[in-house]
Design a protein around this motif. Structure first.
Motif, PDB file in Angstrom:
ATOM      1  N   ASP A 287     -25.248  11.943  -7.878  1.00 61.92           N
ATOM      2  CA  ASP A 287     -26.400  12.472  -8.598  1.00 61.92           C
ATOM      3  C   ASP A 287     -27.676  11.883  -8.011  1.00 61.92           C
ATOM      4  OD1 ASP A 287     -28.102  13.676 -10.424  1.00 61.92           O
ATOM      5  OD2 ASP A 287     -27.705  12.215 -12.017  1.00 61.92           O
ATOM      6  N   LEU A 288     -27.986  12.280  -6.787  1.00 58.06           N
ATOM      7  CA  LEU A 288     -29.174  11.733  -6.126  1.00 58.06           C
ATOM      8  C   LEU A 288     -30.460  12.169  -6.816  1.00 58.06           C
ATOM      9  CD1 LEU A 288     -28.187  12.001  -2.350  1.00 58.06           C
ATOM     10  CD2 LEU A 288     -28.495   9.920  -3.699  1.00 58.06           C
ATOM     11  N   ASP A 289     -30.449  13.328  -7.460  1.00 61.29           N
ATOM     12  CA  ASP A 289     -31.632  13.739  -8.216  1.00 61.29           C
ATOM     13  C   ASP A 289     -31.904  12.744  -9.342  1.00 61.29           C
ATOM     14  OD1 ASP A 289     -32.013  15.962  -6.643  1.00 61.29           O
ATOM     15  OD2 ASP A 289     -31.019  17.354  -8.011  1.00 61.29           O
ATOM     16  N   GLY A 290     -30.830  12.305  -9.998  1.00 58.50           N
ATOM     17  CA  GLY A 290     -30.979  11.307 -11.048  1.00 58.50           C
ATOM     18  C   GLY A 290     -31.484   9.983 -10.507  1.00 58.50           C
ATOM     19  N   VAL A 291     -31.008   9.590  -9.318  1.00 56.41           N
ATOM     20  CA  VAL A 291     -31.466   8.355  -8.681  1.00 56.41           C
ATOM     21  C   VAL A 291     -32.951   8.453  -8.367  1.00 56.41           C
ATOM     22  CG1 VAL A 291     -31.289   6.935  -6.598  1.00 56.41           C
ATOM     23  CG2 VAL A 291     -29.207   7.757  -7.738  1.00 56.41           C
ATOM     24  N   VAL A 292     -33.367   9.575  -7.807  1.00 54.51           N
ATOM     25  CA  VAL A 292     -34.781   9.772  -7.474  1.00 54.51           C
ATOM     26  C   VAL A 292     -35.638   9.704  -8.740  1.00 54.51           C
ATOM     27  CG1 VAL A 292     -36.470  11.444  -6.624  1.00 54.51           C
ATOM     28  CG2 VAL A 292     -34.335  11.080  -5.371  1.00 54.51           C
ATOM     29  N   ALA A 293     -35.149  10.281  -9.830  1.00 54.93           N
ATOM     30  CA  ALA A 293     -35.907  10.257 -11.084  1.00 54.93           C
ATOM     31  C   ALA A 293     -36.097   8.819 -11.578  1.00 54.93           C
ATOM     32  CB  ALA A 293     -35.193  11.093 -12.143  1.00 54.93           C
ATOM     33  N   ARG A 294     -35.051   8.000 -11.458  1.00 57.43           N
ATOM     34  CA  ARG A 294     -35.163   6.591 -11.862  1.00 57.43           C
ATOM     35  C   ARG A 294     -36.176   5.848 -11.003  1.00 57.43           C
ATOM     36  NH1 ARG A 294     -29.145   4.442 -11.621  1.00 57.43           N
ATOM     37  NH2 ARG A 294     -30.186   2.453 -12.050  1.00 57.43           N
ATOM     38  N   ILE A 295     -36.138   6.112  -9.708  1.00 57.02           N
ATOM     39  CA  ILE A 295     -37.070   5.442  -8.804  1.00 57.02           C
ATOM     40  C   ILE A 295     -38.499   5.920  -9.050  1.00 57.02           C
ATOM     41  CG2 ILE A 295     -37.703   5.163  -6.371  1.00 57.02           C
ATOM     42  CD1 ILE A 295     -34.690   5.365  -5.720  1.00 57.02           C
ATOM     43  N   ARG A 296     -38.657   7.214  -9.253  1.00 62.29           N
ATOM     44  CA  ARG A 296     -39.986   7.763  -9.518  1.00 62.29           C
ATOM     45  C   ARG A 296     -40.596   7.112 -10.775  1.00 62.29           C
ATOM     46  NH1 ARG A 296     -42.086  12.502  -7.783  1.00 62.29           N
ATOM     47  NH2 ARG A 296     -40.004  13.351  -7.308  1.00 62.29           N
ATOM     48  N   GLN A 297     -39.789   6.969 -11.808  1.00 64.37           N
ATOM     49  CA  GLN A 297     -40.259   6.354 -13.046  1.00 64.37           C
ATOM     50  C   GLN A 297     -40.647   4.899 -12.815  1.00 64.37           C
ATOM     51  OE1 GLN A 297     -37.319   6.114 -16.168  1.00 64.37           O
ATOM     52  NE2 GLN A 297     -38.876   6.058 -17.779  1.00 64.37           N
ATOM     53  N   ALA A 298     -39.836   4.181 -12.048  1.00 67.76           N
ATOM     54  CA  ALA A 298     -40.129   2.769 -11.777  1.00 67.76           C
ATOM     55  C   ALA A 298     -41.409   2.604 -10.948  1.00 67.76           C
ATOM     56  CB  ALA A 298     -38.939   2.126 -11.065  1.00 67.76           C
ATOM     57  N   LEU A 299     -41.626   3.513 -10.007  1.00 73.81           N
ATOM     58  CA  LEU A 299     -42.831   3.431  -9.181  1.00 73.81           C
ATOM     59  C   LEU A 299     -44.099   3.687 -10.005  1.00 73.81           C
ATOM     60  CD1 LEU A 299     -41.673   5.323  -5.950  1.00 73.81           C
ATOM     61  CD2 LEU A 299     -42.083   2.879  -6.191  1.00 73.81           C
ATOM     62  N   ALA A 300     -43.952   4.424 -11.112  1.00 68.26           N
ATOM     63  CA  ALA A 300     -45.121   4.735 -11.948  1.00 68.26           C
ATOM     64  C   ALA A 300     -45.465   3.611 -12.913  1.00 68.26           C
ATOM     65  CB  ALA A 300     -44.860   6.020 -12.721  1.00 68.26           C
ATOM     66  N   LEU A 301     -44.543   2.661 -13.085  1.00 75.66           N
ATOM     67  CA  LEU A 301     -44.780   1.567 -14.036  1.00 75.66           C
ATOM     68  C   LEU A 301     -45.728   0.545 -13.439  1.00 75.66           C
ATOM     69  CD1 LEU A 301     -41.133   0.994 -15.355  1.00 75.66           C
ATOM     70  CD2 LEU A 301     -43.016   2.122 -16.555  1.00 75.66           C
ATOM     71  N   PRO A 302     -46.470  -0.179 -14.283  1.00 82.05           N
ATOM     72  CA  PRO A 302     -47.358  -1.237 -13.770  1.00 82.05           C
ATOM     73  C   PRO A 302     -46.542  -2.376 -13.177  1.00 82.05           C
ATOM     74  CG  PRO A 302     -47.263  -1.314 -16.153  1.00 82.05           C
ATOM     75  CD  PRO A 302     -46.572  -0.049 -15.743  1.00 82.05           C
ATOM     76  N   LEU A 303     -47.149  -3.107 -12.248  1.00 80.76           N
ATOM     77  CA  LEU A 303     -46.462  -4.226 -11.619  1.00 80.76           C
ATOM     78  C   LEU A 303     -46.176  -5.330 -12.623  1.00 80.76           C
ATOM     79  CD1 LEU A 303     -48.430  -4.565  -8.244  1.00 80.76           C
ATOM     80  CD2 LEU A 303     -46.179  -3.554  -8.614  1.00 80.76           C
ATOM     81  N   LEU A 304     -45.074  -6.043 -12.369  1.00 84.63           N
ATOM     82  CA  LEU A 304     -44.748  -7.191 -13.201  1.00 84.63           C
ATOM     83  C   LEU A 304     -45.433  -8.429 -12.650  1.00 84.63           C
ATOM     84  CD1 LEU A 304     -40.875  -6.585 -13.499  1.00 84.63           C
ATOM     85  CD2 LEU A 304     -42.640  -5.944 -15.169  1.00 84.63           C
ATOM     86  N   ALA A 305     -45.702  -9.373 -13.510  1.00 80.52           N
ATOM     87  CA  ALA A 305     -46.290 -10.638 -13.064  1.00 80.52           C
ATOM     88  C   ALA A 305     -45.226 -11.439 -12.331  1.00 80.52           C
ATOM     89  CB  ALA A 305     -46.815 -11.428 -14.258  1.00 80.52           C
ATOM     90  N   GLY A 306     -45.603 -12.071 -11.245  1.00 78.68           N
ATOM     91  CA  GLY A 306     -44.621 -12.850 -10.505  1.00 78.68           C
ATOM     92  C   GLY A 306     -45.281 -13.896  -9.656  1.00 78.68           C
TER      93      GLY A 306
END
Length: 306
Positions: A287-306
């Motif tokens: 389910d590469l479409d599902g994988v891409v959707a997860r990555i797309r969502q993560a890329l839209a999130l703000p950066l974490l402090a580190g």
């Protein structure tokens, strides 16, 4: 008996039925009976082609079997030739690809895919060992069939491996794309070449990377080295450094007990340093479409402090 048939019979004699052989020749020599062949004592690869069951059942074994029934003017190509160029991604379920001249009437047995095309003598390489000689297309000609006959993701994965193993270069692929303009499949090939990245170290890495790029996401960096405050935290499969996002593919060996402990510790250090980690398994590749959707969502999130 023709000279070609006699030569194959001599190969059977030398192998003593420990390699790949023609059943009819082995029976004629008295090395095995038809009943033994039919009993399952040997592994049947194609009609009249058998192998020692102790040999690993992989695509290369099937390709070796195909050599015994191919016409003299035929050659292994594409994904089947790639198995000799450090890209053994074709499975035993994939048909062996055999290239024959356009005028050839040979159809091949079930399990062999015949592709009719012109192949110049300079595009054929003979790979020999103590047991046999295998005819395969040269790396560049192999690349052409891969780029024109395979699905884009699989084509990129095969070419990634061949570039990574230095059988090909980006420059040679780009030159082949230019010189091949106007040929059948040239448009398809020109779409594959820009996606090739020899830094990828596995087929799943290539498939995920290609799926992301084709979906319009930024291209990830393969085999990215993660550091924090000058400290080495690890080398990861795919990374978007500016987003501090990592994608790791975990094959079956990652689920061995000692490996799970190692991975958990590594991921904990990456997360503590402000990186997000998406972990993928074999099931996710369906389910590469599902994988891409997860990555797309993560890329839209703000950066974490580190």
């Amino acid at each position: 008996m023709t000279g070609r048939a006699a030569a194959k019979l001599r190969i059977v004699s030398l192998q003593r039925l420990t390699g790949v052989f023609l059943g009819s020749h082995a029976v004629a020599e008295g090395a095995v009976t038809r009943a033994q062949l039919q009993s399952g004592l040997y592994r049947r690869l194609f009609q009249n082609v058998y192998a020692d069951p102790g040999l690993p059942l992989d695509h290369q074994l099937l390709a070796r079997g195909a050599m015994l029934v191919m016409p003299d003017d035929a050659v292994l190509g594409g994904r089947s030739a790639a198995a000799w160029y450090d890209a053994p991604f074709a499975t035993p379920a994939d048909p062996v690809l055999v290239l024959v001249p356009p005028t050839s009437a040979w159809r091949g047995p079930r399990g062999i895919r015949v592709h009719r095309t012109e192949v110049a003598s300079g595009e054929v390489r003979l790979i020999e060992n103590a047991r046999e000689a295998v005819r395969v297309t040269t790396p560049l000609r192999t690349a052409w069939e891969i780029g024109t006959l395979e699905r884009v993701g699989n084509a990129v994965a095969l070419l990634d491996a061949m570039v990574g193993a230095q059988h090909l270069t980006y420059e040679s692929l780009e030159r082949l794309a230019r010189e091949g303009r106007g040929r059948w499949g040239s448009r398809r090939f020109s779409k594959v070449v820009p996606l090739v990245d020899g830094r990828s170290q596995s087929r799943p890495e290539s498939l995920v990377r290609v799926a992301c790029v084709r979906a319009g996401l930024p291209a990830p960096v393969p085999q990215f080295v993660v550091q924090s405050a000058g400290r080495w935290l690890g080398q990861v499969d795919l990374a978007w450094p500016e987003h501090r996002l990592i994608v790791e593919y975990e094959g079956p060996h990652h689920f061995e007990e000692h490996k799970i402990v190692q991975d958990d510790g590594r991921y904990a250090r990456l997360i503590a340093a402000g990186w997000r980690v998406i972990r993928l398994s074999t099931a996710d590749l369906w389910d590469l479409d599902g994988v891409v959707a997860r990555i797309r969502q993560a890329l839209a999130l703000p950066l974490l402090a580190g």
